[in-house]
Design a protein around this motif. Structure first.
Motif, PDB file in Angstrom:
ATOM      1  N   ARG A 162       2.269   9.325  -8.852  1.00  0.00           N
ATOM      2  CA  ARG A 162       3.477   9.172  -9.677  1.00  0.00           C
ATOM      3  C   ARG A 162       4.193   7.860  -9.371  1.00  0.00           C
ATOM      4  O   ARG A 162       4.677   7.184 -10.291  1.00  0.00           O
ATOM      5  CB  ARG A 162       4.410  10.355  -9.427  1.00  0.00           C
ATOM      6  N   ASP A 163       4.234   7.481  -8.093  1.00  0.00           N
ATOM      7  CA  ASP A 163       4.992   6.292  -7.692  1.00  0.00           C
ATOM      8  C   ASP A 163       4.226   4.984  -7.887  1.00  0.00           C
ATOM      9  O   ASP A 163       4.835   3.943  -8.147  1.00  0.00           O
ATOM     10  CB  ASP A 163       5.420   6.407  -6.224  1.00  0.00           C
ATOM     11  N   HIS A 164       2.896   5.028  -7.720  1.00  0.00           N
ATOM     12  CA  HIS A 164       2.113   3.788  -7.732  1.00  0.00           C
ATOM     13  C   HIS A 164       1.025   3.768  -8.803  1.00  0.00           C
ATOM     14  O   HIS A 164       0.195   2.867  -8.803  1.00  0.00           O
ATOM     15  CB  HIS A 164       1.451   3.585  -6.361  1.00  0.00           C
ATOM     16  N   GLY A 165       1.025   4.734  -9.692  1.00  0.00           N
ATOM     17  CA  GLY A 165      -0.040   4.824 -10.692  1.00  0.00           C
ATOM     18  C   GLY A 165      -0.085   3.689 -11.688  1.00  0.00           C
ATOM     19  O   GLY A 165      -1.079   3.516 -12.391  1.00  0.00           O
ATOM     20  N   THR A 166       0.977   2.883 -11.756  1.00  0.00           N
ATOM     21  CA  THR A 166       0.969   1.748 -12.679  1.00  0.00           C
ATOM     22  C   THR A 166       0.209   0.545 -12.124  1.00  0.00           C
ATOM     23  O   THR A 166      -0.026  -0.422 -12.839  1.00  0.00           O
ATOM     24  CB  THR A 166       2.417   1.322 -12.991  1.00  0.00           C
ATOM     25  N   VAL A 167      -0.165   0.599 -10.842  1.00  0.00           N
ATOM     26  CA  VAL A 167      -0.858  -0.520 -10.190  1.00  0.00           C
ATOM     27  C   VAL A 167      -2.351  -0.200 -10.116  1.00  0.00           C
ATOM     28  O   VAL A 167      -2.745   0.850  -9.602  1.00  0.00           O
ATOM     29  CB  VAL A 167      -0.294  -0.776  -8.787  1.00  0.00           C
ATOM     30  N   ALA A 168      -3.181  -1.131 -10.583  1.00  0.00           N
ATOM     31  CA  ALA A 168      -4.619  -0.870 -10.714  1.00  0.00           C
ATOM     32  C   ALA A 168      -5.284  -0.532  -9.381  1.00  0.00           C
ATOM     33  O   ALA A 168      -6.107   0.383  -9.297  1.00  0.00           O
ATOM     34  CB  ALA A 168      -5.300  -2.073 -11.363  1.00  0.00           C
ATOM     35  N   LYS A 169      -4.952  -1.263  -8.312  1.00  0.00           N
ATOM     36  CA  LYS A 169      -5.634  -1.008  -7.036  1.00  0.00           C
ATOM     37  C   LYS A 169      -5.260   0.361  -6.465  1.00  0.00           C
ATOM     38  O   LYS A 169      -6.080   1.000  -5.799  1.00  0.00           O
ATOM     39  CB  LYS A 169      -5.321  -2.117  -6.029  1.00  0.00           C
ATOM     40  N   LEU A 174      -6.953   5.986  -5.508  1.00  0.00           N
ATOM     41  CA  LEU A 174      -6.676   7.414  -5.687  1.00  0.00           C
ATOM     42  C   LEU A 174      -7.806   8.106  -6.453  1.00  0.00           C
ATOM     43  O   LEU A 174      -8.260   9.186  -6.067  1.00  0.00           O
ATOM     44  CB  LEU A 174      -5.347   7.587  -6.426  1.00  0.00           C
ATOM     45  N   LEU A 175      -8.267   7.490  -7.530  1.00  0.00           N
ATOM     46  CA  LEU A 175      -9.296   8.127  -8.345  1.00  0.00           C
ATOM     47  C   LEU A 175     -10.639   8.219  -7.631  1.00  0.00           C
ATOM     48  O   LEU A 175     -11.491   9.034  -8.001  1.00  0.00           O
ATOM     49  CB  LEU A 175      -9.465   7.358  -9.657  1.00  0.00           C
ATOM     50  N   SER A 176     -10.842   7.407  -6.603  1.00  0.00           N
ATOM     51  CA  SER A 176     -12.104   7.464  -5.852  1.00  0.00           C
ATOM     52  C   SER A 176     -12.146   8.655  -4.897  1.00  0.00           C
ATOM     53  O   SER A 176     -13.210   8.981  -4.367  1.00  0.00           O
ATOM     54  CB  SER A 176     -12.306   6.171  -5.062  1.00  0.00           C
ATOM     55  N   ARG A 177     -11.023   9.320  -4.684  1.00  0.00           N
ATOM     56  CA  ARG A 177     -10.973  10.445  -3.746  1.00  0.00           C
ATOM     57  C   ARG A 177     -11.446  11.725  -4.434  1.00  0.00           C
ATOM     58  O   ARG A 177     -10.966  12.092  -5.504  1.00  0.00           O
ATOM     59  CB  ARG A 177      -9.548  10.643  -3.205  1.00  0.00           C
TER      60      ARG A 177
END
Length: 401
Positions: A162-169, A174-177
């Motif tokens: 929610r806090d950092h989802g706008t940043v690609a890295k 996160l999505l790799s987990r």
């Protein structure tokens, strides 16, 4: 082998390299000792003596000898932990003797270099990972996220999405987990859609209406796909969050059936109707039209929408919507034609959004079903294409510009 007299000479030498050699020998001898108790005690006393050596090289040699052992004396390890930064960071990164209480204290009192040393430990508990991430250092948090061997609390992963989802890295980490909870995955999918919407190359390639349709359809597919995975593991939290946050709508319910995500659809209806999922699934498989109508009415899907869902479920029973694109196209086409025939083309206002969705899906599924059909047909036949002969006067041929 080094005789004790030689060891004493080295430990009392004015050369820090020789004293460091003695400290390292004492550490190894202590760890491997299996002789008399008084000899072991003498070695322990020697280790303590090296803690007061004025040279950091000597204390570092002592630390290097004890660093990776579970048999190292804890008092000496704790003393080295409070030594110069280069020694304390090595102890924090490698010593298996340190427990969570030691590490938490170091995190509270330390700086970024201390946090980085702890983040590189072989094993990190859930508490330590949360404490490191809470300090707000992005690089350390990303380092922890990229480590699949570290368990991170689901609630914390959702907050990070929610806090950092706008940043690609951050999205990539996160999505790799594999342990990313479904609500966090949904948040990131929504952030990806927003990022694509604002990307210049995407906006330039598609008209605004088509881009909106593609992103909305992709978002619906993501919701139903995530929900299907959660339903297969019999987890209710995702659907409960959708219902509680009013994100579950008729479009998502229709999309779940059309894409063959029946388990997710059953979980949604079970949550809305407050009945067990097994009962809902049984009705979806074998229930009569009247039983399905009653189920959807209990779920708050009354009126024409409930009737459309009943028809859609009855059509879905005859086709494999999960894997067969042509079957999806057939079902959506049949349902669309039935609605047009029933209302003689005058779709009631309460079904306008539903009808618009079915029309969108009909076009998209027709395109997907048609891909490769001509190629496959051409490979199966040797006959020539039958074309009507041109009639009338020849057309005017214009010169090339």
């Amino acid at each position: 082998m080094v005789e004790y007299s030689e060891f004493v000479r080295l430990s009392r030498s004015t050369d820090s390299d020789e004293r460091g050699h003695a400290a390292h020998l004492a550490a190894l001898a202590y760890l491997d000792h299996d002789g008399p108790a008084d000899e072991h005690a003498a070695l322990y006393a020697a280790l303590i003596g090296f803690l007061d050596d004025p040279s950091v090289k000597v204390r570092a040699a002592l630390a290097y000898g004890l660093l990776h052992s579970t048999e190292a004396p804890r008092p000496i390890i704790m003393a080295l932990l409070q030594d110069s930064p280069i020694i304390s960071r090595a102890i924090l990164q490698y010593s298996p003797l340190l427990i969570d209480a030691d590490l938490l204290s170091a995190i509270r009192k330390g700086d970024a270099s201390i946090w980085l040393a702890i983040a590189q430990r072989t094993k990190i508990s859930v508490r330590i990972a949360a404490a490191l991430i809470d300090h707000g250092d992005d690089e350390i948090a990303l380092l922890l996220l990229r480590r699949s061997d570290i368990t991170i609390e689901p609630a914390l992963l959702i907050d990070l999405a929610r806090d950092h989802g706008t940043v690609a890295k951050w999205r990539g980490a996160l999505l790799s987990r594999t342990d990313l909870p479904a609500p966090a995955r949904l948040i990131l999918v929504q952030r990806v859609a927003e990022a694509l919407r604002e990307t210049r190359i995407v906006r330039g390639a598609l008209t605004a209406d088509r881009l909106n349709r593609l992103l909305r359809d992709g978002a619906d597919t993501a919701v139903s796909t995530i929900g299907e995975a959660e339903a297969c593991h019999r987890r209710r939290d995702f659907v409960q969050d959708l219902v509680g946050s009013s994100q579950l709508n008729s479009r998502i319910l229709l999309h779940a059936v059309v894409t063959g995500h029946v388990m997710f659809f059953a979980s949604c209806i079970a949550e809305l109707a407050d009945v067990t999922r097994d009962k809902v699934f049984s009705l979806l498989e074998n229930g009569s039209r009247a039983a399905l109508s009653a189920l959807f009415l209990r779920a708050g899907l009354a009126g024409e929408l409930g009737k459309v869902l009943v028809r859609l479920v009855l059509h879905a029973r005859t086709a494999d919507l999960a894997d067969d694109i042509a079957a999806r196209h057939y079902v959506v086409t049949a349902l669309t034609e039935e609605l047009i025939a029933d209302f003689e083309g005058a779709i009631p206002p309460e079904l306008e959004e539903t009808f618009a969705y079915l029309s969108e899906q009909n076009i998209a599924l027709a395109r997907r079903a048609a891909r490769g059909v001509m190629k496959a047909f051409s490979e199966m036949t040797q006959s020539a294409m039958s074309l009507a002969a041109l009639q009338g006067a020849p057309r005017l041929q214009l010169p090339a510009a």
